[in-house]
Write a protein that holds these residues in place. Structure first.
Motif, PDB file in Angstrom:
ATOM      1  N   LEU A  49     -16.253  30.559  40.784  1.00 60.20           N
ATOM      2  CA  LEU A  49     -15.126  30.235  39.912  1.00 60.20           C
ATOM      3  C   LEU A  49     -15.560  29.585  38.602  1.00 60.20           C
ATOM      4  CD1 LEU A  49     -12.636  28.885  42.594  1.00 60.20           C
ATOM      5  CD2 LEU A  49     -12.575  31.107  41.449  1.00 60.20           C
ATOM      6  N   HIS A  54     -10.406  36.563  39.551  1.00 59.57           N
ATOM      7  CA  HIS A  54      -9.112  36.102  39.067  1.00 59.57           C
ATOM      8  C   HIS A  54      -8.060  36.101  40.180  1.00 59.57           C
ATOM      9  CE1 HIS A  54     -10.996  36.642  35.120  1.00 59.57           C
ATOM     10  NE2 HIS A  54     -10.066  35.821  34.675  1.00 59.57           N
ATOM     11  N   ILE A  80      -9.565  26.024  36.912  1.00 57.39           N
ATOM     12  CA  ILE A  80      -8.905  25.721  38.178  1.00 57.39           C
ATOM     13  C   ILE A  80      -9.618  24.560  38.851  1.00 57.39           C
ATOM     14  CG2 ILE A  80     -10.286  27.508  39.326  1.00 57.39           C
ATOM     15  CD1 ILE A  80      -7.950  27.811  41.305  1.00 57.39           C
ATOM     16  N   LEU A  98     -13.541  29.459  35.078  1.00 56.77           N
ATOM     17  CA  LEU A  98     -12.105  29.589  35.260  1.00 56.77           C
ATOM     18  C   LEU A  98     -11.471  28.198  35.320  1.00 56.77           C
ATOM     19  CD1 LEU A  98     -11.909  32.449  37.921  1.00 56.77           C
ATOM     20  CD2 LEU A  98     -11.697  32.628  35.438  1.00 56.77           C
ATOM     21  N   ALA A 122      -8.621  32.949  41.999  1.00 55.98           N
ATOM     22  CA  ALA A 122      -8.082  31.833  41.220  1.00 55.98           C
ATOM     23  C   ALA A 122      -6.569  31.749  41.357  1.00 55.98           C
ATOM     24  CB  ALA A 122      -8.478  31.989  39.751  1.00 55.98           C
TER      25      ALA A 122
END
Length: 295
Positions: free
Chosen positions: A98, A148, A103, A101, A151
């Motif tokens: 990840l 994605h 998050i 990203l 995520a």
């Protein structure tokens, strides 16, 4: 922060593959059909129960599971599911998957029971992720798609209605910073003074922050983290007890034995001897409610 040698002794081939993100069945994680042993994980997991019922032991805490239950299990934790009557889909990924990203995985609850629209949405996300990891993970576009989708799944779980959000108090910020430093250095030092120096605060401030968040002193939080790691390695590996103690910073086996007995209530040998007999509740004292990464 677990040496590769420990993972090699603890993980079945199904867990130690090189795929960045994939989905598997819960049973494929088990070292044997009866889940007699804990599994020491080297990936992050989301476990979605789809049928049956049972219990999952995550770091020696027993969690009830039935269809719609979601577990988040961290890399470095130990997992066992008992009795083996639970069906579940497992989404797993390497922590680096990840990167880049926006998050915060720490917002995802460790346990949640889904219902209604939330359950439908998460089932749909996991089902689509299962299809796409099998069909599209071998192309750059497919890998980006799967990243994605993961995520989105984690964001959806982090937004569950049961997740109360409040501005963090200064004590909570200090406590979380302390936990991050402990994760980096608990093998090397168990002196609260060393952590206070790194955080730029006094021992008194650090202890006050830990007491405010957990009800335990900074020294207790630190020692419990070391005891938890010792318990993981004793339960999920066959490494000699003395070697585990040395890896955790104890130069003498007797010192490690005394420390473990004080923290857990039984000797390392007695703890290991009972690892194939699941109990009704936790053996190790519970960790702080705001767990650090990898804990």
């Amino acid at each position: 922060m677990v040496p590769s040698g420990y993972l090699a002794t603890a993980l079945p081939d199904a867990v130690s593959g090189s795929v960045e993100i994939d989905t598997v069945t819960l049973s494929s994680l088990a070292p044997d059909p009866g889940w007699r042993r804990q599994v020491l994980l080297d990936r992050e997991l989301i476990v979605l129960a789809t049928g049956g019922h049972g219990y999952a032991e995550v770091d020696f805490r027993t969690l009830s599971c039935r269809p719609g239950t979601v577990l988040r299990v961290r890399s470095g934790q130990v997992l066992r599911c008992t009795p083996p009557r639970l069906n579940a889909t497992v989404v797993r990924w390497h922590p680096e998957a990840l990167c880049g990203l926006d998050i915060n995985v720490e917002e995802v609850p460790s346990w949640a029971q889904l219902a209604g629209e939330d359950e439908d949405a998460v089932i749909n996300e996991v089902s689509q992720l299962t299809v796409d990891t099998r069909q599209h993970r071998d192309t750059p576009a497919g890998r980006s798609l799967v990243r994605h989708q993961l995520a989105v799944l984690l964001l959806r779980l982090s937004m569950l209605p049961s997740r109360a959000r409040h501005p963090k108090r200064p004590e909570e910020i200090t406590f979380h910073r302390f936990c991050r430093e402990v994760e980096l250095s608990y093998q090397h030092t168990r002196r609260v003074e060393d952590y206070a120096d790194r955080l730029g605060c006094s021992v008194r401030t650090l202890t006050r922050a830990c007491l405010a968040v957990t009800g335990r002193s900074a020294k207790q939080v630190l020692d419990e983290r070391v005891a938890l790691q010792a318990s993981r390695l004793l339960a999920a590996t066959d490494e000699p007890i003395a070697r585990i103690g040395r890896w955790l910073g104890f130069t003498e086996p007797t010192n490690f034995g005394r420390f473990f007995t004080r923290e857990v209530g039984v000797s390392p040998g007695a703890f290991r001897a009972t690892r194939e007999h699941p109990g009704p509740g936790p053996v190790v004292r519970p960790r702080p409610p705001a767990e650090a990464n990898g804990a």
